[in-house]
Design an enzyme around this catalytic site. Structure first.
Site, short mmCIF file in Angstrom:
data_model
loop_
_atom_site.label_atom_id
_atom_site.label_comp_id
_atom_site.label_asym_id
_atom_site.label_seq_id
_atom_site.Cartn_x
_atom_site.Cartn_y
_atom_site.Cartn_z
N SER A 65 0.78 -1.24 -0.08
CA SER A 65 -0.01 0.19 -0.07
C SER A 65 0.99 1.22 0.12
O SER A 65 0.17 2.35 -0.15
CB SER A 65 -0.90 0.20 0.98
OG SER A 65 -2.03 -0.78 0.95
N LYS A 68 -0.26 3.73 -2.75
CA LYS A 68 -1.12 4.69 -2.64
C LYS A 68 -0.26 5.90 -2.57
O LYS A 68 -1.21 7.12 -2.82
CB LYS A 68 -2.12 4.42 -1.46
CG LYS A 68 -2.93 3.13 -1.62
CD LYS A 68 -4.07 2.95 -0.51
CE LYS A 68 -4.68 1.63 -1.13
NZ LYS A 68 -4.09 0.58 -0.77
N SER A 125 -6.44 3.31 3.99
CA SER A 125 -5.59 2.58 2.92
C SER A 125 -6.76 1.50 2.05
O SER A 125 -6.57 0.78 1.91
CB SER A 125 -4.63 1.62 3.62
OG SER A 125 -3.66 1.18 2.41
N LYS A 227 2.95 6.73 5.50
CA LYS A 227 2.05 5.51 4.98
C LYS A 227 2.63 4.30 5.48
O LYS A 227 3.91 4.11 5.38
CB LYS A 227 2.05 5.83 3.60
CG LYS A 227 0.89 4.80 3.04
CD LYS A 227 -0.41 5.36 3.13
CE LYS A 227 -1.65 4.42 2.64
NZ LYS A 227 -1.65 3.01 3.26
#
Length: 440
Positions: A65, A68, A125, A227
Site C-alpha cells: 500500500s 497509494k 488505505s 504511510k
C-alpha cells in the site's frame, strides 16, 4: 503535529536532486537481515540531504500500500492543476467496489468527494477508493497505472513499475526502498500544503469513524507521516517522517515480519538516525565508511518541484543491531533480536599471519575538519571499558579523497579492535574494523 517547515523544499524554479552513493564498507548486514530476503531500508536527514544508513536500498521489493502514495501524488497534482477541487466527486464503479479489503465499502453508483477520498487512502488505505481515483483520473485502472509508472520515472524512481493503484498483489509491480524514499520526499516537496493528511490517524465517513494502521504516529515522539503497507509477498512496509529538535528524518522500512516488529525496527532506525545526524557539523561529517563516490551518482530529472538539496544515498550501509525475526514455521512471533556484533564486523583479510599483532584499528568516522575527527575519536575512547580504552587516537588523511580525515583508534590487536567496535555499536556509535596499515 510539529510544524513542517520546508524552506528548502518550496515550489518554484526547477532544480535537480542528486542522489550520490557512498562507499558501502561500513558494516556487514546483521544476521537477522541476512535471514530476511524481503528486508530493505533507508534513512536520510531531510535538511542536510545526508543518507544516514541504508540496506538493500536498490533491491526490488513489492510496494504494497505504499503504492497509494503515488495514487495520492497524481491526485494532488490534479488538484493543483485546477483539474479538480476538493469538493468534486468521483463515481464508484462495480470494479472499484469489488476490491478486497482494506476498503471503505463504497457501493456501485455511490459518489465520493475528493476531500473524503484523501483520508480514505491515507488512513484506511482503502483499495476500493484507490480504484475510484484511478478510474476518475484516467478512465481505467490500467491506464492510471501507466501514468503512475511514467510519473515515477519522471521523479527518478527508475526501479519502480506500477500495475495497479492500490498495491494489491501483482508480481510485476515492484519498487525499491530508495524509490519509496524519493516518492515520500517528492510528496513533501511538491505538496507541503497536503502533508497534514499524512498525520491523521482517524476520519469519519458516512457517520462512521475509521482508524488507521500507522501506530508510529502515536508511539514514536515526533512522527508525523507518511504511510504503511502490507501484502503477504512484501511483508510489512512503512515510510515514516519524524521531527526532533527541528531536525527531520525520513525512513523507509520494507519486509517487516509483523507490524509490531517493523515499528520497533523503524523506531530504532530513527533513534540512530537522529544520533548520527547530530554529528553533522556544517556538513563536515562525511561517513563512517568511505567517502563520496561520484562515479555512482544518479540525478533526478527536473520536475515541477523546486529544491536546492542534494541527497546522498548509500546502497548497503549498515542497519542497526536491533531488529526483529520470525520464530517458528508458519507463525510470526515478536522478539528483540540481539545481534552478535562480532558477526557484523568485516571478515578477516587473507594473510593475517604475515601482519604484526598490533596492525589493527577501529574507524569511527570521516570528516572534512580534522578537529571534528579528533573529537569523535576521543568520544569513542571514552565509551570503551577500562580494558579497551588504552588505544591511541589517530587522525589520518584519506588516500582516496583529498581533504578528508579519518577518525581512528589505532595500535590494537585484532581481537581488541573487534571487541572495541562491538562495544561501540552497543553504545550506539558506528564503526568498522580496519587494517591500520591499509587506508580503510
Amino acid at each position: 503535529m510539529a510544524f513542517i517547515s520546508f524552506s528548502v523544499l518550496s515550489r518554484g524554479l526547477g532544480t535537480v536532486i542528486a542522489f550520490a552513493v557512498f562507499s558501502t564498507t561500513l558494516l556487514m548486514p546483521s544476521q537477522a537481515e541476512a535471514a530476511n530476503p524481503r528486508y530493505a531500508s533507508i534513512v536520510l536527514d531531510v535538511e542536510s540531504g545526508e543518507v544516514l544508513s541504508a540496506s538493500n536500498a536498490d533491491a526490488p521489493r513489492y510496494p504494497a500500500s505504499l503504492t497509494k502514495m503515488m495514487t495520492l501524488y497524481l491526485l494532488f497534482e490534479a488538484i493543483e492543476d485546477n483539474t479538480l477541487t476538493l469538493d468534486d466527486t468521483f463515481m464508484v464503479s462495480s470494479h472499484a467496489a469489488a476490491q478486497p479489503p482494506s476498503k471503505l465499502w463504497v457501493r456501485p453508483g455511490d459518489k465520493i468527494s475528493i476531500k473524503e477520498i484523501i483520508p480514505a487512502l491515507v488512513v484506511r488505505s482503502a483499495n476500493d477508493v484507490a480504484v475510484v481515483v484511478a478510474e476518475g483520473l484516467a478512465g481505467s485502472e490500467r491506464a492510471f497505472a501507466g501514468q503512475m509508472t511514467d510519473k515515477a520515472h519522471a521523479l527518478g524512481m527508475t526501479g519502480t513499475i506500477f500495475r495497479n493503484a492500490s498495491g494489491l498483489p501483482d508480481d510485476l509491480q515492484v519498487t525499491t526502498a530508495k524509490d519509496m524514499a524519493k516518492l515520500s520526499l517528492s510528496l513533501m516537496q511538491d505538496f507541503p500544503q497536503y502533508y497534514d493528511y499524512f498525520s491523521q490517524t482517524r476520519f469519519v465517513y458516512n457517520g462512521k469513524t475509521h482508524t488507521g494502521h500507522n501506530n508510529l504516529l502515536d508511539s514514536y515522539a515526533g512522527a508525523d507521516g507518511l504511510k504503511t503497507g502490507y501484502i503477504r509477498a512484501s511483508g510489512f512496509n512503512v515510510a515514516t517522517s519524524a521531527v526532533r529538535d527541528e531536525r527531520r528524518i525520513l525512513t523507509v522500512v520494507m519486509g517487516g515480519f509483523t507490524a509490531k516488529s517493523r515499528d520497533i525496527h523503524t523506531a530504532d532506525l530513527l533513534d540512530r538516525g537522529f544520533v548520527r545526524a547530530g554529528l553533522l557539523n556544517r556538513h563536515d561529517w562525511i561517513a563512517s565508511a568511505d567517502v563520496f563516490d561520484s562515479a555512482n551518482a544518479i540525478t533526478r530529472p527536473e520536475t515541477r518541484t523546486s529544491t536546492a538539496r542534494k541527497l546522498a544515498v548509500a546502497n548497503t550501509v549498515n542497519a542497526p543491531a536491533r531488529t526483529s525475526v520470525a520464530n517458528g514455521a508458519g507463525t510470526e512471533t515478536e522478539k528483540q533480536a540481539v545481534d552478535d556484533p562480532i558477526q557484523r564486523m568485516i571478515a578477516k583479510a587473507d594473510g593475517n599471519s604475515l601482519r604484526p599483532m598490533d596492525a589493527w584499528a577501529v574507524q569511527v568516522g570521516a570528516f572534512r575538519d580534522p578537529n571534528g575527527a579528533k573529537t569523535l575519536a576521543n568520544k569513542a575512547v571514552s565509551q570503551l571499558d577500562a580494558s579497551l580504552n588504552n588505544s591511541r587516537v589517530a587522525v589520518t588523511p584519506s588516500a582516496q579523497e583529498q581533504g578528508v580525515f579519518r577518525a581512528q583508534l589505532v595500535d590494537m590487536e585484532e581481537g581488541q579492535a573487534r571487541r572495541s567496535c562491538a562495544q561501540l555499536i552497543q553504545q550506539g556509535m558506528e564503526c568498522m574494523v580496519v587494517r591500520a596499515d591499509v587506508d580503510g
